[in-house]
Motif scaffolding. Structure first.
Motif, PDB file in Angstrom:
ATOM      1  N   ASN A 294       0.807  -1.219   0.000  1.00  0.00           N
ATOM      2  CA  ASN A 294       0.000   0.000   0.000  1.00  0.00           C
ATOM      3  C   ASN A 294       0.842   1.272   0.000  1.00  0.00           C
ATOM      4  O   ASN A 294       0.375   2.333   0.392  1.00  0.00           O
ATOM      5  N   VAL A 295       2.093   1.153  -0.432  1.00  0.00           N
ATOM      6  CA  VAL A 295       3.002   2.293  -0.487  1.00  0.00           C
ATOM      7  C   VAL A 295       3.558   2.396  -1.910  1.00  0.00           C
ATOM      8  O   VAL A 295       3.916   1.392  -2.514  1.00  0.00           O
ATOM      9  N   ASP A 296       3.612   3.613  -2.418  1.00  0.00           N
ATOM     10  CA  ASP A 296       4.149   3.832  -3.760  1.00  0.00           C
ATOM     11  C   ASP A 296       5.632   3.503  -3.795  1.00  0.00           C
ATOM     12  O   ASP A 296       6.319   3.516  -2.764  1.00  0.00           O
ATOM     13  N   PHE A 297       6.142   3.216  -4.982  1.00  0.00           N
ATOM     14  CA  PHE A 297       7.554   2.876  -5.128  1.00  0.00           C
ATOM     15  C   PHE A 297       8.433   4.110  -4.954  1.00  0.00           C
ATOM     16  O   PHE A 297       8.100   5.200  -5.436  1.00  0.00           O
ATOM     17  N   SER A 298       9.540   3.934  -4.288  1.00  0.00           N
ATOM     18  CA  SER A 298      10.516   5.011  -4.123  1.00  0.00           C
ATOM     19  C   SER A 298      11.410   5.072  -5.353  1.00  0.00           C
ATOM     20  O   SER A 298      11.426   4.142  -6.175  1.00  0.00           O
ATOM     21  N   PRO A 299      12.166   6.167  -5.519  1.00  0.00           N
ATOM     22  CA  PRO A 299      13.110   6.222  -6.648  1.00  0.00           C
ATOM     23  C   PRO A 299      14.073   5.034  -6.673  1.00  0.00           C
ATOM     24  O   PRO A 299      14.391   4.509  -7.747  1.00  0.00           O
ATOM     25  N   GLU A 300      14.526   4.590  -5.499  1.00  0.00           N
ATOM     26  CA  GLU A 300      15.438   3.449  -5.456  1.00  0.00           C
ATOM     27  C   GLU A 300      14.726   2.163  -5.877  1.00  0.00           C
ATOM     28  O   GLU A 300      15.293   1.334  -6.591  1.00  0.00           O
ATOM     29  N   ASP A 301      13.458   2.009  -5.444  1.00  0.00           N
ATOM     30  CA  ASP A 301      12.666   0.852  -5.888  1.00  0.00           C
ATOM     31  C   ASP A 301      12.571   0.828  -7.411  1.00  0.00           C
ATOM     32  O   ASP A 301      12.753  -0.217  -8.045  1.00  0.00           O
ATOM     33  N   LEU A 302      12.282   1.998  -7.987  1.00  0.00           N
ATOM     34  CA  LEU A 302      12.103   2.061  -9.437  1.00  0.00           C
ATOM     35  C   LEU A 302      13.412   1.835 -10.182  1.00  0.00           C
ATOM     36  O   LEU A 302      13.408   1.319 -11.311  1.00  0.00           O
ATOM     37  N   ARG A 303      14.522   2.193  -9.559  1.00  0.00           N
ATOM     38  CA  ARG A 303      15.813   1.889 -10.190  1.00  0.00           C
ATOM     39  C   ARG A 303      16.010   0.378 -10.291  1.00  0.00           C
ATOM     40  O   ARG A 303      16.513  -0.137 -11.295  1.00  0.00           O
ATOM     41  N   ILE A 304      15.614  -0.339  -9.242  1.00  0.00           N
ATOM     42  CA  ILE A 304      15.747  -1.805  -9.249  1.00  0.00           C
ATOM     43  C   ILE A 304      14.796  -2.412 -10.280  1.00  0.00           C
ATOM     44  O   ILE A 304      15.179  -3.272 -11.079  1.00  0.00           O
ATOM     45  N   ILE A 305      13.544  -1.969 -10.270  1.00  0.00           N
ATOM     46  CA  ILE A 305      12.559  -2.495 -11.214  1.00  0.00           C
ATOM     47  C   ILE A 305      12.961  -2.148 -12.646  1.00  0.00           C
ATOM     48  O   ILE A 305      12.943  -2.999 -13.542  1.00  0.00           O
ATOM     49  N   GLY A 306      13.345  -0.892 -12.880  1.00  0.00           N
ATOM     50  CA  GLY A 306      13.686  -0.432 -14.219  1.00  0.00           C
ATOM     51  C   GLY A 306      14.907  -1.100 -14.804  1.00  0.00           C
ATOM     52  O   GLY A 306      15.062  -1.150 -16.032  1.00  0.00           O
ATOM     53  N   SER A 307      15.790  -1.610 -13.946  1.00  0.00           N
ATOM     54  CA  SER A 307      16.998  -2.276 -14.437  1.00  0.00           C
ATOM     55  C   SER A 307      16.674  -3.561 -15.197  1.00  0.00           C
ATOM     56  O   SER A 307      17.539  -4.115 -15.893  1.00  0.00           O
ATOM     57  N   ASN A 308      15.435  -4.038 -15.090  1.00  0.00           N
ATOM     58  CA  ASN A 308      15.011  -5.252 -15.791  1.00  0.00           C
ATOM     59  C   ASN A 308      14.470  -4.966 -17.191  1.00  0.00           C
ATOM     60  O   ASN A 308      14.076  -5.891 -17.894  1.00  0.00           O
ATOM     61  N   PHE A 309      14.448  -3.683 -17.585  1.00  0.00           N
ATOM     62  CA  PHE A 309      13.864  -3.304 -18.873  1.00  0.00           C
ATOM     63  C   PHE A 309      14.798  -2.354 -19.616  1.00  0.00           C
ATOM     64  O   PHE A 309      15.479  -1.540 -19.002  1.00  0.00           O
ATOM     65  N   ASP A 310      14.778  -2.443 -20.960  1.00  0.00           N
ATOM     66  CA  ASP A 310      15.645  -1.602 -21.784  1.00  0.00           C
ATOM     67  C   ASP A 310      15.117  -0.187 -21.934  1.00  0.00           C
ATOM     68  O   ASP A 310      15.882   0.747 -22.117  1.00  0.00           O
ATOM     69  N   GLY A 311      13.811  -0.029 -21.924  1.00  0.00           N
ATOM     70  CA  GLY A 311      13.234   1.289 -22.183  1.00  0.00           C
ATOM     71  C   GLY A 311      11.859   1.416 -21.578  1.00  0.00           C
ATOM     72  O   GLY A 311      11.681   1.345 -20.364  1.00  0.00           O
TER      73      GLY A 311
END
Length: 425
Positions: A294-311
């Motif tokens: 129930n908490v939005d992703f932090s910038p660090e969370d999104l860095r981890i998630i985004g590292s799995n995608f090219d764009g």
């Protein structure tokens, strides 16, 4: 005024008249050289001897001048095409020294640049950003028109919050307090009830968020759509098409600008990948990051998630607690919603969703978000007389431009930015 654009000189012969800015001035014993610039490029103006009516040494950098002269064929100039001047008129002499020298090799800090924006934007690289931004918007508009959308304009002065919450700018409107609109969301939905079927709007949006980061603004350009008889899947397909059209238009119309910025952008032909909110939680857990549902992703969370995608990729099925009241709950689990975010690596590009179209469910959503339905009576009324299922999204044009061009600060792609501290120029 009689004028030849500098970009046209290479295909011409004889006498031309150029208007622009004196970018550089170099005076030798019996000859002088001016680098003159207009919106299309720069050229070298060669001056041999004296020219009646003008004192060459008195011309300051960034003065606006008119040059008449003969094109020099087979020129050896490294500063663009060459003109041998016969007449020079100073249209407006610049003060000296310049508060910001746009063509000096030393880069100024962002605050100095913004304080002297009229000079800063003369730099070719900075002008290129806004030509590209214009092409991105043209590509989106062209795509939406091809999909039978109607462009509309809705009020920016409103009596209640679009999305609830306190991130609003209050202003005095005659004898009452009103707000600057966060988005055209409620009005877009009313237009769907009106039978417009598909609408889009390009306009300013205002968020009174106390951010002071390189990716946030308090006034930005929002590109919003709403489409009737549609769900979140339809909205995602439309968003993907709009972004791909924007990129294709930019690549077609701005090759020189992209080269100036040293930007190479992939042509997106494949479908944007999708990952659910809960699947994102699993990715984080694999990296040892425990995250509440129930908490939005932090910038660090999104860095981890985004590292799995090219764009670009979509995050779908967000929890109801993290979405506005008008977001449609999932049929199988009311705790999640038919909503999505479009991401580019670690940065959010835009949000969207299927909307609630049933008035009774909408009232329940008001209650769940602790909002007073009376404040939204003009909006609710449109749902009582036949509202079709509908969906849409809102995209920040500056954010998209920043992401595609790899800029470090969103203010670089905002002509006159507004943030917590900046109200001028």
């Amino acid at each position: 005024m009689e004028r030849t654009l500098i970009s046209e000189i290479g295909s011409l012969e004889g006498i031309v008249t150029v208007l622009g800015w004196a970018q550089e001035i170099r005076i030798l014993k019996n000859i002088a050289f001016l680098i003159v610039r207009d919106v299309t490029g720069q050229c070298q103006v060669t001056i041999k001897g004296k020219i009646d009516g003008v004192d060459i040494p008195s011309i300051t950098r960034e003065s606006v001048i008119q040059v008449k002269g003969k094109i020099v064929k087979n020129s050896q100039s490294k500063s663009g095409p060459e003109i041998l001047a016969t007449e020079i008129t100073v249209l407006n002499n610049s003060l000296s020294p310049l508060p910001l020298a746009p063509f000096d090799p030393v880069n100024a800090d962002i605050e100095t640049r913004l304080n002297n924006r009229f000079l800063d934007l003369r730099k070719r690289e900075h002008l290129a950003i806004f030509r590209i931004k214009s092409s991105l918007m043209f590509g989106i508009r062209e795509f939406l028109h091809s999909q039978h959308f109607i462009e509309v304009q809705t009020p920016k002065i409103v009596s209640s919050a679009t999305e609830g919450g306190a991130d609003l700018f209050q202003v005095q409107y005659f004898d009452q307090k009103v707000y600057l609109n966060q988005s055209p969301q409620l009005y877009k939905e009313i237009l769907i009830s009106s039978g417009f079927d598909r609408v889009f709007e390009v306009g300013p949006a205002f968020r009174a968020e106390k951010h002071n980061t390189v990716i946030h603004l308090n006034e930005f350009t929002s590109v919003d759509i709403e489409m009737g008889f549609s769900n979140h899947e339809d909205a995602m397909a439309m968003l993907e098409g709009a972004v791909k059209s924007a990129i294709a238009t930019m690549q077609k119309d701005n090759p020189q600008d992209l080269s100036v910025l040293n930007v190479k952008i992939e042509k997106y032909e494949r479908q944007f990948p999708r990952i659910t909110f809960n699947e994102c939680l699993t990715l984080l857990e694999k990296e040892g990051v425990m995250h509440s549902a129930n908490v939005d992703f932090s910038p660090e969370d999104l860095r981890i998630i985004g590292s799995n995608f090219d764009g670009f990729y979509f995050i779908t099925k967000w929890p109801s607690s993290l979405r506005p009241f008008y977001t449609m709950p999932d049929e199988t689990d009311p705790g999640i919603t038919n909503s999505f975010d479009l991401q580019f690596k670690d940065k959010e590009v835009t949000s969207g969703a299927q909307r609630v179209h049933d008035p009774e469910l909408l009232r329940k959503r008001f209650a769940a978000k602790e909002l007073n339905p009376v404040d939204f009576d003009f909006y609710l009324k449109a749902f009582e007389f036949g509202m079709p299922p509908h969906a849409g999204w809102g995209l920040g044009l500056e954010r998209l431009t920043m992401i595609l061009l790899g800029l470090k600060n969103i203010r670089e792609c905002t002509i006159f930015p507004r943030d917590r501290t900046r109200l001028k120029p």
